[in-house]
Structure formats: structure tokens, C-alpha cells
Enzyme design. Structure first.
Site: not given
Length: 363
Positions: A49, A62, A128-129, A201, A318
């Protein structure tokens, strides 16, 4: 053998002095210091981005990776006063298309740059992903004391209030800070410095999307100062696989009414590892747990992580991990657990107890 590196974190303050520009567009500007006084920063651009341009398909649409690294740097006022910048385009892709081959290119270029004394620090521009995954991979395979910093943006370069220029400026400022040495790979966005191990993120569109789960950020950055703080941390480092191959490891998301179909299919497809994004502290249904037992018997390494986002997945809470032959992820989320398991398997580490010792290092 993997190695553990204790990296001290302490409160410091660092202000960058006004330094001379180095690129062609600033050649006529007055300088206060000789060019050789500036640190050298290698910028490795990968797209994302931060290199995006607006698209008319929607109000916030975008296209990522539409601007080159050179164009990106040219749009950051004053960054040339911080360092002598050299930009290389490693890729120009949206971060959802990030892959292990780009990771290997980045790691090898960073090793080469420092071994040949080409740079004092490296800054990587990235979408950023998958930024946290790239940062964690590099943090695990790079043992350099020199700073390596990832940055990106939540808004494209053509947005009215693009955050990329400020993030890029602050990433370079962190990279040239003497206090950034020996801290592993860092992520810098939104005036905050994060360690690769803990950063995630957490929001689809917010500027403050990156948070350091369970530990908090390791520092802050603004136009005036770079400050680091926090306790020491232990960092795991593994050799970079020479064949540029990572074994197949699948992430399977747990949910209510879960059966074992995806687990069984992953084993049939040749997965050498499975990471469960479990419910709560890494839980799955009894039917899915039976499928994990079958996977372990077939020689597949199974790591229990959590889909929750915060908190630790501890052993034998657990689920009886000892009985089922499972590995607990502790603080690592599913995507980082997958990368660490891939690197361990690629380095011949294939015993659950041995793998658990690395996941639990420091805990």
C-alpha cells in the site's frame, strides 16, 4: 543448532542532527556536514500500500505496488538529511502476494549488504497484510547487529492524508539510531517501534493497526526523537535454508462443529506440519483432536496456536499435549508459528520435543 541472543532494551533518547542531502534532486541544497558523515541506508522496496495509487472503483479503492521505491523516497521530504539512501526494487507486489522466494531474496541481500560493508542499516518497504510474517521470518534467520527495519502504510501514496511519507521518514530515523543495533528486526509505523516477534496487524484500515501482542511496543519514534524501552528479550535464530525451499505447513482454523476433514486432507496433500488456529487457548473439538492424533501418527508435526489474538497457548492445560504428541505455540500466533515450524523442519528439526524447546525458548 539454533542460537539465543539476549538483546537489552533500555530507555534512551536520540535526536538526529541536520545532515546533508545525497540524491540528485537535493544536489543544490546547502549542507552543514560532509556527505561522508551520513550513515548509509539500503532501502529494499517490495511494494504494498505504501507504493499504491488510488483507483476509481471505490472511495477507498487503490492498487498496491504502483509506485517504485525511488518514487516513494522522492516523496518523503527531509529523509535525505538523515542518511545516504540507496534504493533497490526487490519486488513490487501487494503483500497478499508475498511469498517465501521474496523472503529468501531479502535475507540474502541483507546478509550481502552487511558482509560487503555496503550499508549501515536496511529499511524494507512492505505491504501491511503480511508484514508481520516477513518481519518474523527475517528476524529468525538474520543474526546481524545492524538495524533492519520494515515499514509500510495503511493509505496509498495518492491518498489525501497518506501515512507512508511519515512512516518512511521515521523508519529511516530509527534505522540510523545507534540504539537500534542488536535489537533484531523492527517494524515502524504510526510513531511506534515494534519487535518482529510480537507485532501483529489488528485492524483492517486503522492507522494504528499494528500492535505488539502480549509484550507492548519496544519504542517510539517521531520527527524529533527515537526512544527505546522495555526489558531484555530472547531471540531465536536459525540458519537460512540453502535450497530456498520451505516444507509444506498448513494452518487450519478451528470453529464450532469442527470435523477432521481439513486435517485429513492436509496429511493426504503431503503437509509436513499443521498449525491449528485453535479456539481459546488452542482447543479443537474431540473429532478434530482425533484427526490430529492420526496426523501425528503419520509423522506430521502439529502445533497448537490460537485464533484469539492475545494470550499464550501453554502446554497441557485443556489438551494433554504430552499424550497426543503436540507442540504448544506459547506467544506465537498461527502465521508466525507456521514460519518457525517451516524453518525448523527445513533445518532437520523434526522431533516434537525438540521443536517445543524452540517454541518455548525464554518461557
Amino acid at each position: 543448532m539454533f542460537s539465543l541472543r539476549v538483546l537489552p532494551f533500555f530507555l534512551v533518547s536520540f535526536s538526529v542532527m541536520t545532515m546533508s542531502p545525497v540524491n540528485a534532486r537535493a544536489a543544490d541544497m546547502q549542507t552543514t556536514q560532509p556527505q561522508t558523515a551520513l550513515p548509509r541506508v539500503l532501502v529494499l522496496a517490495t511494494g504494498g500500500t505504501i507504493s499504491g495509487k488510488a483507483d476509481a472503483r471505490s472511495a477507498i479503492g487503490y492498487d498496491a505496488g504502483a509506485v517504485t521505491g525511488e518514487q516513494l523516497i522522492a516523496g518523503v521530504p527531509g529523509v535525505e538529511k538523515l542518511a545516504r539512501l540507496k534504493v533497490e526494487q526487490i519486488s513490487n507486489i501487494a503483500s497478499q502476494n508475498m511469498n517465501s522466494q521474496v523472503w529468501f531474496r531479502l535475507a540474502e541481500r541483507i546478509h550481502e549488504a552487511f558482509a560487503r560493508n555496503e550499508a549501515d542499516a536496511v529499511v524494507i518497504t512492505h505491504g501491511t497484510d503480511t508484514m508481520e510474517e516477513t518481519a518474523f521470518f527475517l528476524d529468525t534467520v538474520i543474526g546481524e547487529s545492524h538495524p533492519v527495519v520494515l515499514t509500510g502504510a495503511m493509505r496509498p501514496s495518492t491518498a489525501i492524508s497518506a501515512d507512508g511519507p511519515a512512516n518512511m521518514y521515521e523508519a529511516v530515523k530509527v534505522a540510523v539510531s545507534p540504539q537500534a543495533h542488536n535489537r533484531g528486526v523492527l517494524v515502524v509505523l504510526d510513531d511506534t517501534v515494534h519487535a518482529a516477534r510480537w507485532v501483529s496487524k489488528t485492524h483492517t484500515t486503522a492507522l494504528e493497526t499494528f500492535q505488539s501482542r502480549n509484550a507492548g511496543p519496544v519504542g517510539t519514534a517521531d520527527p524529533a526523537n527515537v526512544r527505546f524501552f522495555g526489558p531484555p528479550r530472547i531471540e531465536v535464530r536459525l540458519p537460512l535454508p540453502q535450497n530456498h525451499l520451505l516444507p509444506k505447513v498448513e494452518i487450519i482454523y478451528a470453529h464450532a462443529d469442527m470435523d477432521a476433514a481439513q486435517i485429513d486432507e492436509a496429511v493426504k496433500a503431503g503437509a509436513r506440519g499443521i498449525v491449528i488456529a485453535g479456539m481459546g487457548d488452542g482447543n479443537v473439538s474431540q473429532e478434530a483432536l482425533a484427526g490430529l492424533d492420526r496426523a501425528v501418527k503419520a509423522g506430521v508435526i502439529v502445533v497448537r496456536s490460537s485464533r484469539v489474538g492475545d494470550g499464550f497457548v501453554n502446554r497441557n492445560v485443556e489438551v494433554d499435549d504430552d499424550q497426543h504428541g503436540l507442540v504448544a505455540s506459547f506467544d506465537l500466533n498461527p502465521q508466525k508459528s507456521r514460519i518457525l515450524l517451516q524453518l525448523l523442519l527445513a533445518n532437520g528439526r523434526n522431533r516434537p520435543a525438540d521443536i517445543q524447546s524452540v517454541f518455548g525458548a525464554g518461557y
